[in-house]
Write a protein that holds these residues in place. Structure first.
Motif, PDB file in Angstrom:
ATOM      1  N   GLU A   1       0.246  62.073  79.520  1.00 22.81           N
ATOM      2  CA  GLU A   1       0.691  60.567  79.063  1.00 22.81           C
ATOM      3  C   GLU A   1      -0.555  59.779  78.657  1.00 22.81           C
ATOM      4  OE1 GLU A   1       2.095  56.830  78.284  1.00 22.81           O
ATOM      5  OE2 GLU A   1       3.149  58.566  78.463  1.00 22.81           O
ATOM      6  N   SER A   2      -1.652  60.220  79.305  1.00 22.05           N
ATOM      7  CA  SER A   2      -2.948  59.395  78.960  1.00 22.05           C
ATOM      8  C   SER A   2      -4.375  60.331  79.020  1.00 22.05           C
ATOM      9  CB  SER A   2      -3.059  58.013  79.751  1.00 22.05           C
ATOM     10  OG  SER A   2      -3.368  58.364  80.858  1.00 22.05           O
TER      11      SER A   2
ATOM     12  N   ASN B   1      -1.523  63.693  83.905  1.00 17.62           N
ATOM     13  CA  ASN B   1      -0.182  64.402  83.862  1.00 17.62           C
ATOM     14  C   ASN B   1       0.776  63.763  84.747  1.00 17.62           C
ATOM     15  OD1 ASN B   1      -0.899  67.189  81.925  1.00 17.62           O
ATOM     16  ND2 ASN B   1      -2.340  66.664  83.399  1.00 17.62           N
ATOM     17  N   ALA B   2       1.998  63.426  84.377  1.00 16.84           N
ATOM     18  CA  ALA B   2       2.956  62.828  85.161  1.00 16.84           C
ATOM     19  C   ALA B   2       3.670  63.633  85.851  1.00 16.84           C
ATOM     20  CB  ALA B   2       3.667  62.030  84.318  1.00 16.84           C
TER      21      ALA B   2
ATOM     22  N   SER C   1      -0.764  57.482  74.989  1.00 20.13           N
ATOM     23  CA  SER C   1      -1.935  56.701  75.350  1.00 20.13           C
ATOM     24  C   SER C   1      -3.399  57.398  75.049  1.00 20.13           C
ATOM     25  CB  SER C   1      -1.875  56.219  76.724  1.00 20.13           C
ATOM     26  OG  SER C   1      -3.024  55.292  77.037  1.00 20.13           O
ATOM     27  N   MET C   2      -3.868  57.352  73.852  1.00 22.24           N
ATOM     28  CA  MET C   2      -4.969  58.054  73.448  1.00 22.24           C
ATOM     29  C   MET C   2      -6.378  57.588  74.177  1.00 22.24           C
ATOM     30  SD  MET C   2      -4.977  56.839  69.444  1.00 22.24           S
ATOM     31  CE  MET C   2      -4.986  55.142  69.177  1.00 22.24           C
ATOM     32  N   CYS C   3      -7.348  58.395  74.005  1.00 18.95           N
ATOM     33  CA  CYS C   3      -8.560  57.924  74.275  1.00 18.95           C
ATOM     34  C   CYS C   3      -9.998  58.375  73.310  1.00 18.95           C
ATOM     35  CB  CYS C   3      -9.208  58.582  75.952  1.00 18.95           C
ATOM     36  SG  CYS C   3      -9.307  60.262  75.758  1.00 18.95           S
TER      37      CYS C   3
ATOM     38  N   PRO D   1      -2.760  62.360  73.657  1.00 19.85           N
ATOM     39  CA  PRO D   1      -1.730  63.052  74.580  1.00 19.85           C
ATOM     40  C   PRO D   1      -0.211  62.987  73.777  1.00 19.85           C
ATOM     41  CG  PRO D   1      -2.796  61.713  76.120  1.00 19.85           C
ATOM     42  CD  PRO D   1      -3.007  61.194  74.521  1.00 19.85           C
ATOM     43  N   MET D   2       0.519  63.956  73.860  1.00 23.82           N
ATOM     44  CA  MET D   2       1.800  64.039  73.212  1.00 23.82           C
ATOM     45  C   MET D   2       2.799  64.412  74.268  1.00 23.82           C
ATOM     46  SD  MET D   2       0.282  66.312  70.284  1.00 23.82           S
ATOM     47  CE  MET D   2       2.044  66.937  69.526  1.00 23.82           C
ATOM     48  N   ASN D   3       3.056  63.457  75.111  1.00 22.80           N
ATOM     49  CA  ASN D   3       3.691  63.705  76.602  1.00 22.80           C
ATOM     50  C   ASN D   3       4.829  64.876  76.796  1.00 22.80           C
ATOM     51  OD1 ASN D   3       5.370  61.445  75.168  1.00 22.80           O
ATOM     52  ND2 ASN D   3       4.532  60.053  76.464  1.00 22.80           N
TER      53      ASN D   3
END
Length: 303
Positions: free
Chosen positions: A55-56, A70-71, A277-279, A290-292
């Motif tokens: 996710e981020s 990672n969720a 949610s990119m960095c 990220p491409m969840n």
């Protein structure tokens, strides 16, 4: 029957709460060879992947690594399944499960947003903000946020104040002061399922909505200073560079918008499924996105 009961006793003791082991971070990729010697993966081999609903991400400048949150699986399937991967700037895997190699001494249920500040990795985990030592991965503590239903984005100001968005009703941004006290920073309109959040060079709090294309800048006292618009709505990720340039990713429509100070929004990338949610990786000057549900990261060079 008597022998079976005796055989079960060690297993029951092993699962007892008192038998929990201390936290241990995962090691970089490798195996134990036939001689029983720990052997790192060969330098001529690269591995890609190691995600489960990424996710981020955040960038670790000390190690030049991408820290991917990672969720894990949904909570109705399994609780405490989140983990953290370490990824090299070329996308290859350094450590597949750095935090989460075991569940000993670890609670990380369904982490979404993440941030790094002062040697600490922060994670937004449903209704709790968790903290980890960035050098060792060891849990440092957690703050429960009363009233939170789905903490998502997270940002840390220079003074250590933590801001976290609550994407599902009620639309809110929470503030956790350095002393650990929790309060509501902003709630209601113009928030519309707030998601990504970041601190700009002036110390303002910037938030993007999942529900529209607003890019809102708030003063630390909660006043709305300015509203800009990204090219598309359904926004998730927000990155702000030192010159004030904003990058916004649309998780619904797969685009990345750039908003330079004083300039109109422009699309610089499209077609990225579930752009979350990119960095920003400043050394390689790239966005990592990220491409969840696709269990992948996208890399977008900015040079």
């Amino acid at each position: 029957m008597r022998m079976m009961v005796i055989a079960l006793i060690p297993a029951l003791l092993a699962s007892a709460p008192g038998s929990a082991q201390e936290f241990k971070a995962g090691e970089p990729l490798g195996t134990v060879n036939e001689a029983g010697i720990a052997t790192p993966i060969s330098s001529n081999v690269r591995v890609f992947g190691s995600f489960r609903f990424a996710e981020s991400c955040t960038y670790d400048p000390d190690r030049n690594l991408i820290v991917a949150m990672n969720a894990g699986v949904t909570q109705d399937l399994q609780q405490n399944d989140g983990f953290v991967s370490l990824i090299r700037p070329d996308g290859s895997v350094h450590t597949s499960k750095w935090i989460g190699a075991t569940r000993d001494g670890l609670v990380l249920n369904h982490p979404l947003g993440s941030a790094i500040a002062g040697g600490i990795l922060y994670a937004a985990d449903i209704d709790t903000v968790r903290r980890f030592d960035l050098a060792t991965g060891k849990p440092l503590g957690a703050t429960t946020v009363p009233g939170a239903t789905y903490l998502n984005g997270i940002a840390v100001a220079q003074d250590g104040t933590v801001y976290a968005t609550n994407t599902r009703p009620e639309s809110r941004v929470y503030r956790i002061a350095p002393d650990g006290s929790v309060s509501v920073f902003v709630e209601g309109a113009p928030l519309a399922n707030p998601n990504g959040i970041a601190i700009d060079p002036e110390g303002h709090v910037v938030v993007v909505n999942l529900g529209d294309n607003a890019v809102m800048t708030f003063h630390p006292d909660g006043r709305l200073i300015r509203t800009e618009r990204s090219a598309e709505s359904g926004n998730d990720g927000l990155v702000i560079l030192k010159d004030g340039t904003r990058y916004v990713s649309s998780v619904r429509f797969g685009s990345v918008t750039r908003i330079r100070p004083g300039s109109a929004a422009e699309v610089i990338a499209v077609g990225i499924p579930s752009a979350a949610s990119m960095c920003h990786d400043p050394v390689q000057n790239q966005l990592v996105i990220p491409m969840n549900p696709h269990n992948a990261l996208a890399f977008l060079p900015l040079g």
